[in-house]
Design an enzyme around this catalytic site. Structure first.
Site, short mmCIF file in Angstrom:
data_model
loop_
_atom_site.label_atom_id
_atom_site.label_comp_id
_atom_site.label_asym_id
_atom_site.label_seq_id
_atom_site.Cartn_x
_atom_site.Cartn_y
_atom_site.Cartn_z
CB VAL A 20 16.12 -33.60 -19.17
CG1 VAL A 20 14.88 -34.34 -19.95
CG2 VAL A 20 16.05 -32.24 -19.93
CG PHE A 59 18.37 -22.10 -19.86
CD1 PHE A 59 18.83 -20.80 -19.41
CD2 PHE A 59 18.52 -22.21 -21.08
CE1 PHE A 59 19.39 -20.08 -19.92
CE2 PHE A 59 19.53 -21.11 -21.88
CZ PHE A 59 19.49 -19.93 -21.37
CG ASP A 75 22.07 -23.56 -28.25
OD1 ASP A 75 23.18 -23.46 -28.78
OD2 ASP A 75 21.76 -23.96 -27.16
N GLY A 106 20.89 -29.23 -18.50
CA GLY A 106 21.35 -28.14 -19.38
C GLY A 106 21.56 -26.87 -18.80
CE LYS A 152 14.61 -26.69 -20.95
NZ LYS A 152 14.80 -26.14 -22.22
#
Length: 257
Positions: free
Chosen positions: A50, A47, A171, A45, A63
């Site tokens: 995972v 940020f 989002d 992702g 995550k």
């Protein structure tokens, strides 16, 4: 496996089996153990990454946030604050978190220095059937109308719930909707979400967040975000589900809200 790590793994298992249980703080040693030292990546992702984790009988998703600076620490705390408020069948289950900082001695520019080594991780239930984006791209599913309806209905229930909790997701998109064992949708990734207090319904930002194609016009044009921004994103998702494809809405389609 030490006694502390063993106890934490057992407690995480208990939390997964009890929908009323609250998430717990877990050690970095436990995270490394259940992920087998971050051996298997599930997804990447903006940020973080995972990883797949294994408890005694069930699997979890971990995550790991990247670029751990002051800004990412704020994002971690903001996401953690949102996640602690939500428990719903159409929201990915949050079961634990790790915030660990340790001093590491390293050589830098010819000098020995002590640097903070920060680890910030979030632990969730593992959702086995991928995300809605993959569903829309994989034509082998057939797109039965009943299945589409159930997915739309579940997303609506989940979004209504987080709005009742005064959280704006900001989002919402197919990649952030996971699909459970029975293809039930579960809203995921609260990395840019915001918690709204009772006195405000709209937020102003100079740096709009979200994904192009799913961002409401007022967010792009004026930096104004609210729960209506999520409703716009929901409308785009519904259109894509009905069309049986993943992508932005055609120019001749307009969402009125």
């Amino acid at each position: 496996m030490g006694d502390q790590v063993k106890n934490e793994v057992e407690e995480l298992e208990c939390i997964l089996n009890d929908s009323r249980a609250d998430p717990i703080k877990i050690s970095y040693a436990a995270i490394k153990y259940i992920t087998k030292n971050f051996a298997q990546v599930i997804s990447y992702g903006e940020f973080g990454v995972v990883y797949l984790g294994c408890l005694q009988q069930r699997m979890v998703a971990v995550k790991k946030l990247s670029a751990l600076n002051d800004l990412s620490s704020e994002k971690f705390l903001a996401e953690l604050n949102c996640l602690k408020k939500v428990k719903h069948r159409n929201i990915v289950r949050f079961i634990g978190y790790c915030a660990d900082t340790r001093g590491e001695v390293m050589e830098f520019e010819g000098k020995t220095r002590v640097f903070d080594d920060r680890h910030m991780l979030l632990c969730f239930e593992y959702v086995p059937n991928g995300n809605l984006q993959h569903y829309l791209e994989d034509k082998t599913y057939g797109y039965e109308w009943n299945m589409r309806y159930q997915i739309i209905k579940g997303i609506c229930h989940g979004l209504d719930y987080i709005h009742q909790k005064r959280i704006n997701h900001l989002d919402l998109k197919p990649a952030n909707v996971l699909l459970g064992v029975n293809m039930e949708p579960k809203i995921n990734d609260f990395g840019v979400s915001t918690c709204i207090d009772e006195d405000h319904s709209t937020m102003v930002t100079e740096n709009p967040v979200g994904t192009l194609g799913y961002i409401a016009p007022e967010v792009i044009d004026k930096g104004l975000s609210s729960n209506k921004s999520d409703i716009f994103s929901l409308g785009v998702i519904i259109i894509n589900i009905l069309r049986g494809c993943n992508g932005c809405i055609p120019e001749n389609v307009r969402i009125i809200y």
